[in-house]
Design a protein around this motif. Structure first.
Motif, PDB file in Angstrom:
ATOM      1  N   PHE A 112      -1.574  10.075  -1.461  1.00  0.00           N
ATOM      2  CA  PHE A 112      -0.555  10.951  -2.033  1.00  0.00           C
ATOM      3  C   PHE A 112       0.837  10.332  -1.870  1.00  0.00           C
ATOM      4  O   PHE A 112       1.638  10.323  -2.817  1.00  0.00           O
ATOM      5  CB  PHE A 112      -0.595  12.318  -1.334  1.00  0.00           C
ATOM      6  N   ALA A 113       1.115   9.798  -0.674  1.00  0.00           N
ATOM      7  CA  ALA A 113       2.446   9.246  -0.401  1.00  0.00           C
ATOM      8  C   ALA A 113       2.754   8.033  -1.273  1.00  0.00           C
ATOM      9  O   ALA A 113       3.868   7.910  -1.811  1.00  0.00           O
ATOM     10  CB  ALA A 113       2.561   8.874   1.078  1.00  0.00           C
ATOM     11  N   ILE A 117       3.444  10.681  -5.382  1.00  0.00           N
ATOM     12  CA  ILE A 117       4.796  11.251  -5.352  1.00  0.00           C
ATOM     13  C   ILE A 117       5.684  10.707  -6.464  1.00  0.00           C
ATOM     14  O   ILE A 117       6.371  11.464  -7.166  1.00  0.00           O
ATOM     15  CB  ILE A 117       5.451  11.021  -3.978  1.00  0.00           C
ATOM     16  N   HIS A 118       5.692   9.391  -6.657  1.00  0.00           N
ATOM     17  CA  HIS A 118       6.585   8.820  -7.684  1.00  0.00           C
ATOM     18  C   HIS A 118       6.170   9.199  -9.100  1.00  0.00           C
ATOM     19  O   HIS A 118       6.981   9.150 -10.025  1.00  0.00           O
ATOM     20  CB  HIS A 118       6.656   7.300  -7.540  1.00  0.00           C
ATOM     21  N   THR A 121       7.552  13.202  -9.478  1.00  0.00           N
ATOM     22  CA  THR A 121       8.986  13.482  -9.330  1.00  0.00           C
ATOM     23  C   THR A 121       9.715  13.675 -10.658  1.00  0.00           C
ATOM     24  O   THR A 121      10.506  14.621 -10.800  1.00  0.00           O
ATOM     25  CB  THR A 121       9.667  12.370  -8.510  1.00  0.00           C
ATOM     26  N   TYR A 265       2.144  19.881  -3.022  1.00  0.00           N
ATOM     27  CA  TYR A 265       3.042  19.768  -4.172  1.00  0.00           C
ATOM     28  C   TYR A 265       4.299  20.608  -3.984  1.00  0.00           C
ATOM     29  O   TYR A 265       5.407  20.176  -4.319  1.00  0.00           O
ATOM     30  CB  TYR A 265       2.309  20.185  -5.448  1.00  0.00           C
ATOM     31  N   CYS A 268       6.701  18.807  -1.789  1.00  0.00           N
ATOM     32  CA  CYS A 268       7.264  17.643  -2.476  1.00  0.00           C
ATOM     33  C   CYS A 268       8.272  18.074  -3.549  1.00  0.00           C
ATOM     34  O   CYS A 268       9.313  17.423  -3.724  1.00  0.00           O
ATOM     35  CB  CYS A 268       6.145  16.807  -3.103  1.00  0.00           C
ATOM     36  N   GLU A 274      12.713  11.926  -3.441  1.00  0.00           N
ATOM     37  CA  GLU A 274      11.378  11.317  -3.435  1.00  0.00           C
ATOM     38  C   GLU A 274      11.142  10.554  -2.135  1.00  0.00           C
ATOM     39  O   GLU A 274      10.054  10.601  -1.549  1.00  0.00           O
ATOM     40  CB  GLU A 274      11.254  10.371  -4.631  1.00  0.00           C
ATOM     41  N   ALA A 277      10.250  12.867   0.758  1.00  0.00           N
ATOM     42  CA  ALA A 277       8.878  13.355   0.671  1.00  0.00           C
ATOM     43  C   ALA A 277       7.883  12.291   1.115  1.00  0.00           C
ATOM     44  O   ALA A 277       6.952  12.572   1.884  1.00  0.00           O
ATOM     45  CB  ALA A 277       8.579  13.801  -0.754  1.00  0.00           C
ATOM     46  N   LYS A 278       8.087  11.047   0.656  1.00  0.00           N
ATOM     47  CA  LYS A 278       7.161   9.963   0.995  1.00  0.00           C
ATOM     48  C   LYS A 278       7.162   9.680   2.489  1.00  0.00           C
ATOM     49  O   LYS A 278       6.106   9.626   3.133  1.00  0.00           O
ATOM     50  CB  LYS A 278       7.539   8.698   0.222  1.00  0.00           C
TER      51      LYS A 278
END
Length: 478
Positions: A112-113, A117-118, A121, A265, A268, A274, A277-278
């Motif tokens: 997920f990381a 995430i990217h 976003t 989600y 995030c 971003e 979150a990561k």
């Protein structure tokens, strides 16, 4: 048995006035954090346009201002409400708990990381169904909302809270579940996501410290691995815990449902950036690793010391008897914090699914309707917990299997092949998956397939559904 540690106790006989004071103090501090969050919410809204849309955005995702420390605290705290379920698995199967409830999940978090995430976003979504609508279409969003609703029903955590209250006050499990759920519904309605986050910060500190203390006193009292190996079945140190590899890997696929978990989600979407979150997910993964070590081995010590204890209650029964006065109250508060921090998040998010993702347009975005949604979710959770007869492991496997087998792959394929999966194709594949999963779960299976889990069947049919729909459309276009 060791040092007069008993498999069943009256908890009040083991709690000193100091323990009760500390326990109540933690609850007061948690309540104060909710009030503080509400004050900050009112200040934030007074600086904005103060219209209903802005108010609802703050209610759901804190106006996208979740910093990394708060992100870590709320994410970590949200993930461990089923502490009675986790410690029960560790009590019965040992290291198998760390594999199925820990290691598999770390893989999902890291995926997920680094890979999800990217991709999400740029959509600036508010909820997972909102994201799915922007990726696939409105029909897919509604179906995802239905899956999400059942995936985030806090059934396992209403059971955990009921078990906790039952241990302290006695009475019927159902009564304790209903009373505990009512309390959480009330404070989740009042402060919104901001209240959830601020209470999670306090609960995060208490729960992590609590499980560490239980393991530390276990090691100092009884010794290390040598003691466990002498007093536990050999299977407790096996990766499969005596289960088949097929059953073990089912938990791996359920862990991958994190990639479509609305709690992930939501945080995030709420994160300030971003990068926050990561990094927040990676830091959280390390903390989860430490937490899982503590709960797994803590429950294994409970099994070694009081093997005849009831598995659901064993961890807490054991902990209260080995800790000194003062720390007993703190650890009790930590266990309660672990449950509440997850239950309020799931309750809030299920209410969001009803009021934002599944509600008719005239009700969508209304704060009062969101409150009604939380109340409805609370009632449904109590009813479903009765249906499952307080079995947390079965709740996780049942609800997690449907989410992992039917929703996971279409969403992942959507990330890998953007704009390639159509709205109707997504719906067709997911419905095919849920129907075959339900059928396989309830039919008498032929001998060669008797041990094939319904999750595998759902994943295969969902993938075939996506491929079949694609080929059918290509023929029509030709």
């Amino acid at each position: 048995m060791y040092q007069n540690i008993m498999p069943k106790i009256d908890f009040w006989n083991f709690l000193s006035p100091l323990d009760i004071t500390i326990f109540c103090l933690v609850l007061v501090i948690t309540a104060a954090s909710v009030i503080y969050g509400q004050v900050l919410k009112n200040k934030a809204l007074s600086k904005e346009s103060n219209d209903e849309e802005q108010s609802f955005l703050d209610l759901l995702i804190l106006g996208r201002q979740l910093t990394m420390p708060m992100f870590v605290a709320t994410l970590v705290a949200t993930w461990y409400g089923g502490i009675f379920g986790v410690t029960e698995i560790a009590f019965n199967y040992g290291v198998y708990n760390f594999v199925t409830q820990g290691a598999f999940w770390y893989i999902a978090y890291i995926i997920f990381a680094f890979f999800i995430i990217h991709k999400i976003t740029p959509y600036k979504a508010v909820t997972l169904p909102d994201l799915v609508e922007k990726m696939f279409g409105p029909k897919s969003a509604k179906l995802t909302g239905i899956f999400n609703f059942f995936n985030v029903l806090p059934v396992a955590y209403t059971i955990s809270l009921g078990l906790f209250l039952q241990l302290l006050f006695g009475g019927e499990l159902v009564t304790n579940i209903a009373l505990g759920t009512t309390f959480v519904v009330l404070y989740s309605m009042w402060g919104g996501f901001r209240a959830v986050v601020f209470s999670d910060i306090i609960q995060f500190f208490v729960m992590v410290t609590g499980v560490f203390l239980i393991l530390a006193f276990s090691v100092s009292t009884f010794g290390g691995l040598g003691f466990l190996k002498e007093n536990l079945p050999e299977a407790h140190f096996s990766l499969t815990g005596g289960q088949s590899w097929s059953t073990t890997f089912v938990w791996g696929f359920i862990a991958l449902s994190t990639l479509v978990d609305p709690n992930f989600y939501q945080r995030c979407f709420a994160a300030v950036s971003e990068k926050a979150a990561k990094r927040g997910i990676l830091v959280s993964t390390f903390i989860w690793f430490c937490f899982d070590i503590c709960t797994t081995f803590g429950a294994m010590y409970a099994r070694a010391v009081i093997p005849t204890a009831e598995s659901q209650h064993a961890y807490m029964t054991y902990a209260i008897q080995i800790l000194p006065d003062g720390l007993k109250g703190f650890v009790l508060a930590g266990i309660l914090a672990t449950i509440l921090s997850t239950m309020d998040s799931y309750l809030f998010l299920a209410g969001t699914t009803l009021s934002y993702d599944l509600a008719p347009k005239r009700f969508k975005g209304k704060v009062k309707f969101h409150h009604l949604g939380i109340i409805i979710v609370g009632i449904i959770s109590v009813i479903v917990s009765i249906i499952f007869k307080g079995d947390i492991k079965t709740v996780w496997k049942t609800l997690g299997s449907f989410s992992a087998s039917c929703l996971l792959l279409p969403v992942i394929y959507g990330y890998i092949f953007p704009k390639k999966i159509k709205d109707n194709q997504f719906v067709f594949a997911c419905l095919l998956g849920v129907i075959t999963t339900a059928i396989w779960r309830n039919i008498e299976r032929p001998a060669p397939f008797k041990n094939v889990d319904e999750l595998y069947v759902g994943i295969i049919t969902t993938s075939l559904g996506l491929a079949f729909y694609h080929l059918l459309n290509r023929k029509k276009e030709a």
